[in-house]
Enzyme design. Sequence first.
Site, mmCIF file in Angstrom:
data_model
loop_
_atom_site.group_PDB
_atom_site.id
_atom_site.type_symbol
_atom_site.label_atom_id
_atom_site.label_comp_id
_atom_site.label_asym_id
_atom_site.label_seq_id
_atom_site.Cartn_x
_atom_site.Cartn_y
_atom_site.Cartn_z
ATOM 1 N N LYS A 29 51.810 110.345 37.614
ATOM 2 C CA LYS A 29 53.161 110.040 37.152
ATOM 3 C C LYS A 29 52.822 108.631 38.097
ATOM 4 O O LYS A 29 53.095 107.934 36.414
ATOM 5 C CB LYS A 29 53.999 110.888 36.501
ATOM 6 C CG LYS A 29 54.336 112.156 35.401
ATOM 7 C CD LYS A 29 55.215 112.478 35.264
ATOM 8 C CE LYS A 29 54.746 113.909 33.878
ATOM 9 N NZ LYS A 29 56.011 115.245 33.948
ATOM 10 N N GLN A 73 61.258 116.240 37.215
ATOM 11 C CA GLN A 73 59.903 117.632 36.519
ATOM 12 C C GLN A 73 60.698 118.985 36.805
ATOM 13 O O GLN A 73 61.110 119.644 37.497
ATOM 14 C CB GLN A 73 58.798 117.385 38.073
ATOM 15 C CG GLN A 73 57.310 117.678 37.053
ATOM 16 C CD GLN A 73 57.174 117.132 36.642
ATOM 17 O OE1 GLN A 73 56.669 116.343 36.118
ATOM 18 N NE2 GLN A 73 55.961 118.636 35.850
ATOM 19 N N ASP A 96 62.447 111.336 29.186
ATOM 20 C CA ASP A 96 61.107 112.991 28.906
ATOM 21 C C ASP A 96 61.825 113.004 28.115
ATOM 22 O O ASP A 96 61.472 114.291 26.881
ATOM 23 C CB ASP A 96 61.873 113.731 29.884
ATOM 24 C CG ASP A 96 60.975 114.213 30.930
ATOM 25 O OD1 ASP A 96 59.805 113.944 30.415
ATOM 26 O OD2 ASP A 96 60.946 114.442 31.894
HETATM 27 N N1 GUN Z 1 57.040 119.887 32.850
HETATM 28 C C1 GUN Z 1 55.970 120.289 32.278
HETATM 29 N N2 GUN Z 1 55.769 119.745 31.150
HETATM 30 C C2 GUN Z 1 56.523 118.284 31.575
HETATM 31 C C3 GUN Z 1 57.336 117.042 30.890
HETATM 32 O O1 GUN Z 1 56.974 116.197 30.057
HETATM 33 N N3 GUN Z 1 58.130 116.695 32.037
HETATM 34 C C4 GUN Z 1 58.885 116.739 33.409
HETATM 35 N N4 GUN Z 1 59.985 116.897 33.650
HETATM 36 N N5 GUN Z 1 58.467 118.893 32.915
HETATM 37 C C5 GUN Z 1 57.633 119.093 32.676
#
Ligand code: GUN
Length: 267
Positions: A29, A73, A96
């Site tokens: 990311k 995350q 998100d």
């Molecule tokens: N864990 C797995 N997929 C995601 C996501 O799209 N965002 C976040 N913050 N954590 C995750």
Amino acid sequence: MTEAGHRPPHLAVVLVGSNAASETYVNAKIKACSAIGYESSLLHFPPEISQTMLLHTIDELNENEDIDGFIVQLPLPAHIDENSVINRVLPAKDVDGFHPINVGKMALGLDAFISATPGGIVELLRRYEIETSGKHCVVLGRSNIVGGPMSILMRRNTYPGNSTVTIAHSRTQNLKEVCLSADILIAAIGKPEFVTADMVKEGAVVVDVGINRIDADNEKGYKLVGDVAFDEVAEKCSYITPVPGGVGPMTIAYLLNNTMIAARKRM
Ligand code: GUN
């Protein structure tokens, strides 16, 4: 934006602990931000961080005018309540799309941040001009991050959408028959190569959301496979997303898209 005198969009990513998969996703990311000229910040905390400290960090990110959007995350260590964390994020910075306000608005078809994985899949269906109206879409998995929102998006009265949606999960009876009736099969159950050719209708569209590490005789000691047995299913279906390289990059692209929306709203 920068030519008009604005700073570029700025995404912050909060990572707690050292879950190997999370570290990989977070790095991807941050790298994607720099590739397209965004600013990014990585806030990496040790696994022992208290919930109070983490919530305090979120408060600071909510108030920080230099940050347009941020994510925490998941998963978080067991001593931290994920819902408390998700609820603390300002909905306007929740790129998100996990906050109940955004989930609720999305479900009602109102303007909202759509979470990145389902959003990216919808975009993938749009770009490949997949017919979704009236089709039977089976979503395998009911998580808050993928299966739940995916099922809502596929039944929306718009394109992509207008599908007849079935959510299947670990308790579903006749799972094979349910999957066999899918025109569009979206696999998000986190079980390596769970979907085999005998579960897939000829000509179906298969979207593989799984990213599973399985032991392999290579340098890393593992390889990534999806929730779908790719080789055998690919012979039967009309479209299939690979792992890695399918839904994963779309998730990142959609996160960046959400961050741009957040930044424009704050201009
Ligand atoms: N864990 C797995 N997929 C995601 C996501 O799209 N965002 C976040 N913050 N954590 C995750």
